[in-house]
Scaffold this active site. Structure first.
Site, PDB file in Angstrom:
ATOM      1  N   GLY A 276       5.837   7.744   3.536  1.00  0.00           N
ATOM      2  CA  GLY A 276       4.547   7.066   3.648  1.00  0.00           C
ATOM      3  C   GLY A 276       4.528   6.036   4.753  1.00  0.00           C
TER       4      GLY A 276
ATOM      5  N   THR B 103      -0.249  -0.171  -8.993  1.00  0.00           N
ATOM      6  CA  THR B 103      -0.536  -0.816 -10.275  1.00  0.00           C
ATOM      7  C   THR B 103      -0.789   0.266 -11.324  1.00  0.00           C
ATOM      8  OG1 THR B 103      -1.576  -2.621  -9.054  1.00  0.00           O
ATOM      9  CG2 THR B 103      -2.072  -2.483 -11.400  1.00  0.00           C
TER      10      THR B 103
ATOM     11  N   GLU C 219       1.045  -3.506   8.230  1.00  0.00           N
ATOM     12  CA  GLU C 219       0.424  -2.352   8.873  1.00  0.00           C
ATOM     13  C   GLU C 219      -0.349  -2.813  10.103  1.00  0.00           C
ATOM     14  OE1 GLU C 219      -1.571   0.222   6.059  1.00  0.00           O
ATOM     15  OE2 GLU C 219       0.063  -0.085   4.638  1.00  0.00           O
TER      16      GLU C 219
ATOM     17  N   ASN D 146       4.838 -11.972  -0.509  1.00  0.00           N
ATOM     18  CA  ASN D 146       3.466 -11.468  -0.475  1.00  0.00           C
ATOM     19  C   ASN D 146       2.510 -12.402  -1.213  1.00  0.00           C
ATOM     20  OD1 ASN D 146       3.902  -9.332   1.157  1.00  0.00           O
ATOM     21  ND2 ASN D 146       3.689  -7.744  -0.400  1.00  0.00           N
TER      22      ASN D 146
ATOM     23  N   VAL E 147     -13.715 -11.742   4.633  1.00  0.00           N
ATOM     24  CA  VAL E 147     -14.446 -11.187   3.493  1.00  0.00           C
ATOM     25  C   VAL E 147     -13.518 -10.984   2.286  1.00  0.00           C
ATOM     26  CG1 VAL E 147     -14.137  -8.886   4.500  1.00  0.00           C
ATOM     27  CG2 VAL E 147     -15.896  -9.200   2.798  1.00  0.00           C
TER      28      VAL E 147
ATOM     29  N   PHE F 279      -8.924 -10.429   1.350  1.00  0.00           N
ATOM     30  CA  PHE F 279      -7.794  -9.592   1.768  1.00  0.00           C
ATOM     31  C   PHE F 279      -7.818  -8.262   1.033  1.00  0.00           C
ATOM     32  CE2 PHE F 279      -5.813 -12.425  -1.527  1.00  0.00           C
ATOM     33  CZ  PHE F 279      -5.415 -11.468  -2.445  1.00  0.00           C
TER      34      PHE F 279
ATOM     35  N   CYS G 147      -0.828  -3.791  -0.988  1.00  0.00           N
ATOM     36  CA  CYS G 147       0.243  -4.566  -1.612  1.00  0.00           C
ATOM     37  C   CYS G 147      -0.103  -5.942  -2.153  1.00  0.00           C
ATOM     38  CB  CYS G 147       1.407  -4.677  -0.636  1.00  0.00           C
ATOM     39  SG  CYS G 147       2.157  -3.062  -0.376  1.00  0.00           S
TER      40      CYS G 147
ATOM     41  N   PHE H  53      -8.582  -1.616   5.805  1.00  0.00           N
ATOM     42  CA  PHE H  53      -8.418  -2.962   5.227  1.00  0.00           C
ATOM     43  C   PHE H  53      -8.088  -4.002   6.289  1.00  0.00           C
ATOM     44  CE2 PHE H  53      -3.915  -4.223   5.000  1.00  0.00           C
ATOM     45  CZ  PHE H  53      -3.273  -3.053   5.357  1.00  0.00           C
TER      46      PHE H  53
HETATM   47  P1  NAD Z   1       2.791   5.609   0.411  1.00  0.00           P
HETATM   48  O1  NAD Z   1       1.942   5.972  -0.745  1.00  0.00           O
HETATM   49  O2  NAD Z   1       2.196   5.601   1.778  1.00  0.00           O
HETATM   50  O3  NAD Z   1       4.071   6.569   0.469  1.00  0.00           O
HETATM   51  C1  NAD Z   1       4.848   6.872  -0.633  1.00  0.00           C
HETATM   52  C2  NAD Z   1       5.252   8.337  -0.548  1.00  0.00           C
HETATM   53  O4  NAD Z   1       6.207   8.617  -1.577  1.00  0.00           O
HETATM   54  C3  NAD Z   1       4.103   9.318  -0.773  1.00  0.00           C
HETATM   55  O5  NAD Z   1       3.968  10.150   0.362  1.00  0.00           O
HETATM   56  C4  NAD Z   1       4.523  10.114  -2.026  1.00  0.00           C
HETATM   57  O6  NAD Z   1       4.162  11.481  -1.974  1.00  0.00           O
HETATM   58  C5  NAD Z   1       6.019   9.969  -1.990  1.00  0.00           C
HETATM   59  N1  NAD Z   1       6.679  10.177  -3.284  1.00  0.00           N
HETATM   60  C6  NAD Z   1       6.355   9.637  -4.488  1.00  0.00           C
HETATM   61  N2  NAD Z   1       7.233  10.040  -5.417  1.00  0.00           N
HETATM   62  C7  NAD Z   1       8.135  10.851  -4.816  1.00  0.00           C
HETATM   63  C8  NAD Z   1       9.286  11.558  -5.257  1.00  0.00           C
HETATM   64  N3  NAD Z   1       9.692  11.468  -6.520  1.00  0.00           N
HETATM   65  N4  NAD Z   1       9.958  12.306  -4.365  1.00  0.00           N
HETATM   66  C9  NAD Z   1       9.556  12.372  -3.076  1.00  0.00           C
HETATM   67  N5  NAD Z   1       8.485  11.716  -2.603  1.00  0.00           N
HETATM   68  C10 NAD Z   1       7.779  10.956  -3.455  1.00  0.00           C
HETATM   69  O7  NAD Z   1       3.389   4.168   0.074  1.00  0.00           O
HETATM   70  P2  NAD Z   1       3.848   3.035   1.118  1.00  0.00           P
HETATM   71  O8  NAD Z   1       2.677   2.267   1.599  1.00  0.00           O
HETATM   72  O9  NAD Z   1       4.787   3.631   2.100  1.00  0.00           O
HETATM   73  O10 NAD Z   1       4.648   2.054   0.148  1.00  0.00           O
HETATM   74  C11 NAD Z   1       5.893   2.417  -0.404  1.00  0.00           C
HETATM   75  C12 NAD Z   1       6.523   1.190  -1.035  1.00  0.00           C
HETATM   76  O11 NAD Z   1       6.761   0.193  -0.034  1.00  0.00           O
HETATM   77  C13 NAD Z   1       5.665   0.496  -2.087  1.00  0.00           C
HETATM   78  O12 NAD Z   1       6.499  -0.011  -3.090  1.00  0.00           O
HETATM   79  C14 NAD Z   1       5.036  -0.655  -1.328  1.00  0.00           C
HETATM   80  O13 NAD Z   1       4.739  -1.752  -2.179  1.00  0.00           O
HETATM   81  C15 NAD Z   1       6.127  -1.036  -0.364  1.00  0.00           C
HETATM   82  N6  NAD Z   1       5.670  -1.674   0.881  1.00  0.00           N
HETATM   83  C16 NAD Z   1       4.578  -1.185   1.540  1.00  0.00           C
HETATM   84  C17 NAD Z   1       4.178  -1.753   2.741  1.00  0.00           C
HETATM   85  C18 NAD Z   1       2.977  -1.257   3.496  1.00  0.00           C
HETATM   86  O14 NAD Z   1       2.607  -1.880   4.469  1.00  0.00           O
HETATM   87  N7  NAD Z   1       2.352  -0.161   3.117  1.00  0.00           N
HETATM   88  C19 NAD Z   1       4.929  -2.791   3.296  1.00  0.00           C
HETATM   89  C20 NAD Z   1       6.054  -3.249   2.604  1.00  0.00           C
HETATM   90  C21 NAD Z   1       6.413  -2.667   1.398  1.00  0.00           C
HETATM   91  C1  UGA Z   2       1.322  -7.489   4.082  1.00  0.00           C
HETATM   92  C2  UGA Z   2       2.376  -8.492   4.560  1.00  0.00           C
HETATM   93  O1  UGA Z   2       1.869  -9.196   5.682  1.00  0.00           O
HETATM   94  C3  UGA Z   2       3.672  -7.784   4.932  1.00  0.00           C
HETATM   95  O2  UGA Z   2       4.658  -8.739   5.278  1.00  0.00           O
HETATM   96  C4  UGA Z   2       4.147  -6.956   3.739  1.00  0.00           C
HETATM   97  O3  UGA Z   2       5.318  -6.235   4.068  1.00  0.00           O
HETATM   98  C5  UGA Z   2       3.063  -5.993   3.334  1.00  0.00           C
HETATM   99  O4  UGA Z   2       1.853  -6.740   3.010  1.00  0.00           O
HETATM  100  C6  UGA Z   2       3.390  -5.198   2.114  1.00  0.00           C
HETATM  101  O5  UGA Z   2       4.218  -5.584   1.326  1.00  0.00           O
HETATM  102  O6  UGA Z   2       2.721  -4.194   1.978  1.00  0.00           O
HETATM  103  P1  UGA Z   2      -0.351  -5.798   5.247  1.00  0.00           P
HETATM  104  O7  UGA Z   2      -0.995  -5.777   3.915  1.00  0.00           O
HETATM  105  O8  UGA Z   2      -0.004  -4.520   5.896  1.00  0.00           O
HETATM  106  O9  UGA Z   2       1.008  -6.649   5.180  1.00  0.00           O
HETATM  107  O10 UGA Z   2      -1.275  -6.591   6.286  1.00  0.00           O
HETATM  108  P2  UGA Z   2      -1.608  -8.143   6.477  1.00  0.00           P
HETATM  109  O11 UGA Z   2      -1.639  -8.428   7.913  1.00  0.00           O
HETATM  110  O12 UGA Z   2      -0.755  -9.013   5.646  1.00  0.00           O
HETATM  111  O13 UGA Z   2      -3.111  -8.241   5.951  1.00  0.00           O
HETATM  112  C7  UGA Z   2      -3.417  -8.103   4.579  1.00  0.00           C
HETATM  113  C8  UGA Z   2      -4.893  -8.416   4.364  1.00  0.00           C
HETATM  114  O14 UGA Z   2      -5.153  -9.806   4.542  1.00  0.00           O
HETATM  115  C9  UGA Z   2      -5.824  -7.688   5.338  1.00  0.00           C
HETATM  116  O15 UGA Z   2      -6.977  -7.270   4.666  1.00  0.00           O
HETATM  117  C10 UGA Z   2      -6.161  -8.758   6.353  1.00  0.00           C
HETATM  118  O16 UGA Z   2      -7.378  -8.539   6.999  1.00  0.00           O
HETATM  119  C11 UGA Z   2      -6.205  -9.990   5.466  1.00  0.00           C
HETATM  120  N1  UGA Z   2      -5.968 -11.256   6.194  1.00  0.00           N
HETATM  121  C12 UGA Z   2      -4.783 -11.474   6.823  1.00  0.00           C
HETATM  122  C13 UGA Z   2      -6.951 -12.245   6.189  1.00  0.00           C
HETATM  123  O17 UGA Z   2      -8.035 -12.062   5.611  1.00  0.00           O
HETATM  124  N2  UGA Z   2      -6.701 -13.423   6.840  1.00  0.00           N
HETATM  125  C14 UGA Z   2      -5.527 -13.663   7.475  1.00  0.00           C
HETATM  126  O18 UGA Z   2      -5.373 -14.787   8.036  1.00  0.00           O
HETATM  127  C15 UGA Z   2      -4.545 -12.665   7.463  1.00  0.00           C
END
Ligand code: NAD
Ligand code: UGA
Length: 473
Positions: A9, A92, A163, A222, A268, A270, A274, A336
């Site tokens: 992902g 969740t 992201e 976070n 508006v 966050f 996550c 987002f």
């Molecule tokens: P995502 O939904 O984009 O990707 C997860 C992938 O795992 C999916 O493609 C799903 O098909 C796959 N999957 C689920 N169960 C599986 C299994 N048993 N075997 C093989 N594949 C399987 O999720 P994501 O955004 O990459 O987030 C993953 C984790 O990282 C979450 O815990 C999230 O909180 C954390 N995280 C996300 C971000 C972010 O910016 N998105 C940043 C930091 C941490």
């Molecule tokens: C956030 C954290 O910044 C990462 O460090 C973390 O790894 C990640 O969550 C995660 O665990 O998934 P992300 O959600 O990708 O990253 O993006 P952010 O830049 O943090 O923005 C989150 C939301 O807050 C967005 O909707 C953004 O528009 C909003 N935001 C951000 C505000 O409204 N004001 C700000 O000053 C900053």
């Protein structure tokens, strides 16, 4: 050495691509159950990658089929990997105990059971997903009760990338965090993982802790980041009542080095997959450990965010003479935040839902989000929203009715033609370079703009004739 990552992902894909780039001697295999996602990662046309991130296609182009592989063969990858990252989703829970609050760990548990069944020899299993503190204990219990001929260590190595800047964040992180058992075997595993990151990250930026601190640091980070946004958003409401300007305040307080200038952009609300999920998870944990005051404290960060989204939608309805029924409202942006195609928990979904409940006709333009995704988001909202008081058209609108009221455009000017109001919901930079005079001429008057990101130049728009609402000013 071979690395396997389960979950292709937003985290698994970019993280492993950068590791593969920096470690050309290590084979990195990313596996996923979702065959379509893997096919997209393997697509010759790099514009079809399932994750849009600036710079990502270059890294994938450089590494794919050199030492970076995408596959659906989970079993083989588990067998081969010396280090196995778990980067699956942890959303969740939408059912049963902890519904709407706790993290759903079923995908993580499935990985652990599969590893237990298949893996032999020595393995380092790395929690890359964001997990509640003490999950490593559950993983260890599953592994030690089911595995045969397996010697393993469980490490926590949470990901901090954001992201839209994921590739930059991965090449130049503020820090990397690795938690593990403080035993000789645990410390050795920590050192093995450290030596991989140390190929491009200075050692002083690689923080080593015990497992529980590492797991809990991620939720804490976070929660603190989201708390800053809720704090500045709460002040934006007061600014609107008093004539103070929230951007001026952000600058004034941000220059205090103890406060710092980042993450003080009023908005508006966050979104993202996550912040809300992780705070809800933290709140759930606090209640579980009988710490109600701590739980209530953090829950308010979410309540303030709900308030901000609701406040914005209500502002639109009130300003348009207390009804948007039958009026064309154009949403600029659905993701987002800018520079991503991810829409999870996007404020746009909530604002739109509230407007739909008031029977608005919604027109959406986003440069990176597909119509299918937009309809799927609204459908999901109908079924799963954790609180009905938030906005919820929940239940009382059929999917067909919804589709009749929501139109998705692949061209912005058409989306704004004959609109009563524009709601800017994502800070895509292209929005500020539009020909706003031409847009004004084609809108109903008064022509309203609600800038949920304070992106546009208010004075310039007002001069053209627009009625402009910005956050906290
Ligand atoms: P995502 O939904 O984009 O990707 C997860 C992938 O795992 C999916 O493609 C799903 O098909 C796959 N999957 C689920 N169960 C599986 C299994 N048993 N075997 C093989 N594949 C399987 O999720 P994501 O955004 O990459 O987030 C993953 C984790 O990282 C979450 O815990 C999230 O909180 C954390 N995280 C996300 C971000 C972010 O910016 N998105 C940043 C930091 C941490
Ligand atoms: C956030 C954290 O910044 C990462 O460090 C973390 O790894 C990640 O969550 C995660 O665990 O998934 P992300 O959600 O990708 O990253 O993006 P952010 O830049 O943090 O923005 C989150 C939301 O807050 C967005 O909707 C953004 O528009 C909003 N935001 C951000 C505000 O409204 N004001 C700000 O000053 C900053």
């Amino acid at each position: 050495m071979k690395i396997t990552c389960i979950g292709a992902g937003y985290v698994g894909g970019p993280t492993m691509a950068v590791i593969a780039d920096k470690c050309p001697d290590i084979d990195v295999t990313i596996v996923d159950l979702n065959a379509q996602r893997i096919a997209q990662w393997n697509d010759d046309d790099l514009s079809n990658l399932p994750v849009f991130e600036p710079g990502l296609s270059d890294v994938v182009a450089k590494t794919r089929n050199r030492n970076l592989f995408f596959s659906t063969d989970v079993e083989n990858a588990i067998r081969e990997g010396d280090i196995i990252f778990i980067a699956v989703n942890t959303p969740t829970k939408t059912y049963g105990v902890g519904k709407g609050m706790a993290a759903d760990l079923k995908y993580v548990e499935l990985c652990a059971r599969q590893i237990a069944e298949i893996a032999h020899g020595e393995k380092i299993i790395v929690e890359k997903s964001t997990l509640p503190v003490r999950t490593a204990q559950s993983l260890k219990t599953i592994l030690s009760n089911n595995a045969k001929n397996l010697s393993f260590q469980v490490l926590s190595n949470p990901e901090f990338l954001a992201e839209g800047t994921a590739v930059q964040d991965l090449y130049h992180p503020d820090r990397v965090l690795i938690g593990g058992d403080q035993t000789p075997e645990g410390l050795k595993a920590i050192e093995t993982l450290t030596s991989i990151y140390a190929r491009w990250i200075p050692r002083e930026r690689i923080i080593q802790t015990n497992v529980w601190s590492s797991e809990l640091s991620k939720l804490t980070a976070n929660s603190f980041l989201a708390q800053r946004i809720s704090s500045i958003n709460s002040i934006s409401a007061l600014c609107e009542q008093t004539g103070a300007n929230v951007s001026e305040i952000a600058k004034a307080i941000g220059t205090d080095s103890r406060i710092g200038s980042k993450f003080l952009q009023a908005s508006v609300g966050f979104g993202g997959s996550c912040f809300q999920k992780d705070i809800l998870n933290l709140v759930y944990l606090c209640r579980y450990f009988n710490l109600p005051e701590v739980a209530d404290y953090w829950e308010h960060v979410i309540k303030m965010n709900d308030y901000q989204k609701r406040r914005f939608a209500n502002k639109i309805i009130e300003t348009l003479f207390n009804s948007v029924s039958g009026k064309k409202i154009t949403c600029l942006g659905w993701a987002f935040k800018k520079d991503t195609n991810d829409t999870r928990e996007s404020a746009a979904i909530y604002v739109t839902t509230a407007l739909l409940r008031d029977k608005a006709e919604i027109h959406v333009y986003d440069p990176k989000v597909t119509p299918e995704q937009i309809y799927a988001d609204l459908d999901y909202m109908k079924q799963h929203h954790r609180s009905n008081d938030m906005t919820g058209i929940a239940g009382d609108m059929t999917t067909k009715e919804l589709k009749d009221l929501v139109h998705v455009h692949n061209e912005p000017y058409e989306a704004m033609d004959k609109a009563h109001a524009i709601a800017l919901l994502t800070e895509w930079e292209e929005f500020s370079s539009y020909d706003w005079e031409a847009i004004y001429n084609k809108m109903y008057k008064p022509a309203f703009v609600f800038d949920g990101r304070n992106l546009l130049q208010k004075d310039k728009l007002s001069k053209i004739g627009f009625e402009v609402y910005t956050i906290g000013n």
